[in-house]
Design an enzyme around this catalytic site. Structure first.
Site, short mmCIF file in Angstrom:
data_model
loop_
_atom_site.label_atom_id
_atom_site.label_comp_id
_atom_site.label_asym_id
_atom_site.label_seq_id
_atom_site.Cartn_x
_atom_site.Cartn_y
_atom_site.Cartn_z
N ASN A 83 -4.10 -12.76 -3.69
CA ASN A 83 -3.56 -12.50 -2.47
C ASN A 83 -4.77 -11.17 -2.29
OD1 ASN A 83 -0.83 -13.58 -3.23
ND2 ASN A 83 -1.74 -14.50 -1.35
N ILE A 91 -6.25 -6.79 1.29
CA ILE A 91 -4.83 -7.40 0.96
C ILE A 91 -4.47 -8.54 1.81
CG2 ILE A 91 -2.46 -6.91 0.27
CD1 ILE A 91 -3.44 -3.91 -0.01
N CYS A 92 -3.89 -9.71 1.43
CA CYS A 92 -3.32 -10.65 2.42
C CYS A 92 -1.92 -10.51 2.36
CB CYS A 92 -3.85 -12.16 2.14
SG CYS A 92 -3.14 -13.22 3.01
N LEU A 93 -1.30 -9.77 3.06
CA LEU A 93 0.33 -9.81 3.07
C LEU A 93 0.65 -9.70 4.51
CD1 LEU A 93 2.71 -9.45 1.27
CD2 LEU A 93 2.16 -6.81 1.67
#
Lengths: 199, 451
Positions: A83, A91-93
């Site tokens: 992620n 960041i993939c959050l």
């Protein structure tokens, strides 16, 4: 910067300084500029994960519309995670995007990122290569992540085999990081990595 | 005249001036002059420089007007006749007889007496000479006759002649109002003049001091422990109770208020993290979410619910717990209990239901919330109209553009009203209507139905 954002960051900063996570050295937060628009975060790699023992630096930019918009956070330390982009550190959050809530703080963001390190979401990847490896060859992923943690985040687990392969590529005139990325992407298959690098 | 003056002077009695003025004489029994009060003397003359006056006992005994009306404050001491009270009449007759020493005087017809008075006043210089001459004899002869009356009646009905030098003229009976005015006596039978029906004196200060306490005819309140003011009616029991009840209610309200402040004052907003009661003027208000118990200031939670960069599901949810609430209820204080909260929300809806819906426009427009709208849907003649449930629409491109237009208009409206809103902060009603007219409570509801 809007007054509310600066005021809030000030308060949050104090809150983080006093928090027990700081006492346990799990997270850290420091100011980069005086007007509270940019901060530097640091999280410790969670125990019993490939990131254990590493310290990951984060770049935190606070938008003027904070806390109605999430802070912009990016990994400054290179990391091998489905992620998180291994190239840019993006960041993939969800909470840093559409699931943000105004009541969240820098502390909760840092703790969420720490949680993300121990529970990756390969189905919602930021780095497709890492995510594929995670899904297809988890052991290889862990090995790679551990290696990256060792090299970039100061982790304790030295892997001589990886170092050896990288050295061979360096000998061929490849830059070290480039060599590591190529090897990591091809499950440490020296032949395919070389092929990709010289194609 | 000079010859006739002497018998004249002899004819009248010398009365003690001190006693005449103040009903008290320092010589007491040893005073050489008669002691009689004003109303017992028909004044004839006063000679300057002397300490006596000339007069005679009243010639006629009239009916007491006050007694006839049933209210004479002098009762058996009244100088006038109280009917059907023979003993009194006799008494006053006797008094008159003892006081009137010269027998001729009693026999004198009243007309001649008056004429005498006139001639007497004309021959004043003579008279005064005579009086000074006779002064000594009089002192000896009249000393025994000094009246034994010790009555403390402080007032008389007859007018003092101008020559009388009363030291404190302001206290002359003419200027001191009596307990009962003529009007009061005449109207005595009417109920509003009963003590318990009389209003409290309006001139009383906060400390309960009436400016004219000596002469004021009004009823003066007693001290109330609760409000610490002199507001208890001294005679009217129900009035007393009413005031005490009021005070208790006020006290309860004050208590409630201070409890509300107490539980509100430490509360911080979950968005700006500031203590809400310590925020700038106009922002010290709570935005209560009906479906969860998280605390925000109204400004922040409204701003959050207006954030268009997120999905409705996100912004309509509580920023802390993500429980969705359909609207925000403004409040001056934090509400702890379920009862307080539901009452607050009821009151809020009640307040809104009295205002015309700005979409419905008294029947001219169409409200997207239908009968779910909090505002009043009524025609100009006051009939409430049920417009049915809100029409469910799918969000598609056409509606989207329409929404954008609407949104722009709304934002203009909001911006234009930004400052007045700050200054109107105390006016909750206005604020409520302004916000709910224009922003997310309507807006999010609107989007809810579009989704």
């Amino acid at each position: 910067m809007a007054n509310i954002a600066a005021q809030r960051i000030k308060r949050e900063f104090k809150e983080v300084i006093k928090s027990e996570e700081v006492a346990k050295c799990a997270i850290k937060l420091e100011l980069v500029d005086d007007n509270y628009t940019e901060l530097r975060g640091e999280i410790a790699g969670p125990p019993d994960t490939a990131y254990e023992g590493g310290n990951f630096l984060l770049e935190i930019k606070v938008p003027e519309t904070y806390p109605f918009n999430p802070p912009k956070v990016r990994f400054m330390t290179r990391i091998w995670h489905p992620n998180i982009s291994s190239v840019t550190g993006a960041i993939c959050l969800d909470i840093l995007k559409d699931q943000w809530a105004a009541a969240m703080t820098l502390r909760t963001v840092l703790l969420s990122l720490q949680a993300l390190l121990s529970a990756a979401e390969p189905d919602d990847p930021q780095d497709a290569v890492v995510a594929r490896q995670y899904k297809e060859n988890l052991e290889m992923f862990k090995l790679t992540a551990r290696h990256w943690t060792n090299v970039y985040a100061g982790g304790p687990n030295v892997n001589p085999e990886c170092d050896e392969k990288i050295k061979r590529l360096i000998d061929m005139g490849i830059e070290e990081h480039q060599a590591r990325v190529a090897l990591s992407s091809y499950n440490w298959d020296l032949e395919r990595a070389t092929e990709q690098l010289f194609s | 005249m000079a010859e006739s003056a002497q018998p004249l002077v002899r004819k009248y009695k010398k009365y003690c001036l001190q006693y005449y003025n103040s009903a008290v004489c320092p010589y007491g029994f040893h005073c050489t002059y008669n002691h009689s009060e004003r109303h017992e003397i028909d004044l004839v003359a006063y000679l300057e420089g002397t300490d006596f006056i000339l007069g005679e006992p009243p010639k006629t005994i009239r009916q007491c007007h006050y007694y006839k009306l049933g209210r004479c404050i002098f009762q058996d001491r009244c100088r006038y006749l109280h009917d059907n009270d023979d003993s009194l009449r006799n008494q006053s007759d006797q008094q008159g007889a003892t006081n009137s020493q010269p027998s001729e005087k009693v026999d004198l017809p009243s007309t001649s007496a008056q004429a005498d008075k006139k001639s007497e006043s004309e021959s004043q210089p003579n008279l005064s000479k005579e009086l000074t001459q006779t002064n000594d004899e009089e002192h000896e002869s009249d000393g025994t006759e000094s009246s034994l009356e010790e009555d403390e009646e402080e007032e008389g009905a007859c007018a003092s002649p101008a020559v009388v030098k009363n030291k404190s003229w302001a206290e002359a009976p003419e200027f001191v109002p009596r307990g009962w005015s003529y009007a009061q006596v005449v109207k005595a039978d009417e109920p509003q003049d009963k003590l318990e029906n009389r209003k409290l004196c309006p001139y009383t200060t906060k400390e309960g001091i009436c400016v004219n306490v000596a002469t004021c005819n009004n009823v003066h309140g007693e001290f109330c422990d609760m409000c610490e003011r002199y507001l208890l009616h001294p005679y009217n029991e129900s009035e007393r109770k009413r005031h005490q009840q009021e005070c208790v209610e006020q006290h309860e309200r004050n208590m409630e208020h201070s409890f509300a402040i107490q539980r509100s004052k430490e509360k911080t907003c979950g968005i700006c993290f500031e203590i809400i009661m310590e925020k700038a003027n106009g922002e010290q208000r709570f935005g209560i979410l009906p479906n969860c118990n998280h605390c925000f200031c109204l400004t922040c939670i409204r701003k959050w619910r207006q954030a268009h960069q997120f999905e409705n599901k996100i912004i309509r949810a509580c920023p802390e717990c993500r429980v969705t609430s359909d609207f925000v209820c403004p409040s001056m204080y934090w509400v702890d209990t379920k009862e307080d909260k539901s009452k607050l929300i009821e009151d809020y809806k009640e307040a809104l239901s009295r205002k015309d819906c700005k979409y419905f426009k008294r029947g001219e427009g169409k409200c997207p919330f239908g009968n779910k709208c909090f505002y009043k849907h009524a025609t100009p003649d006051g009939n409430n109209i049920d417009v049915g449930p809100p029409s469910r629409q799918r969000r598609h491109r056409h509606v989207d553009t329409e929404l954008d237009v609407l949104q722009v208009v709304l934002w203009d409206f909001l911006d234009g009203r930004d400052f007045p809103w700050q200054s109107l902060a105390n006016d909750l009603e206005d604020l409520v209507s302004f916000f709910t007219d224009s922003d997310e409570s309507d807006w999010s509801d609107y989007e809810l139905f579009l989704d």
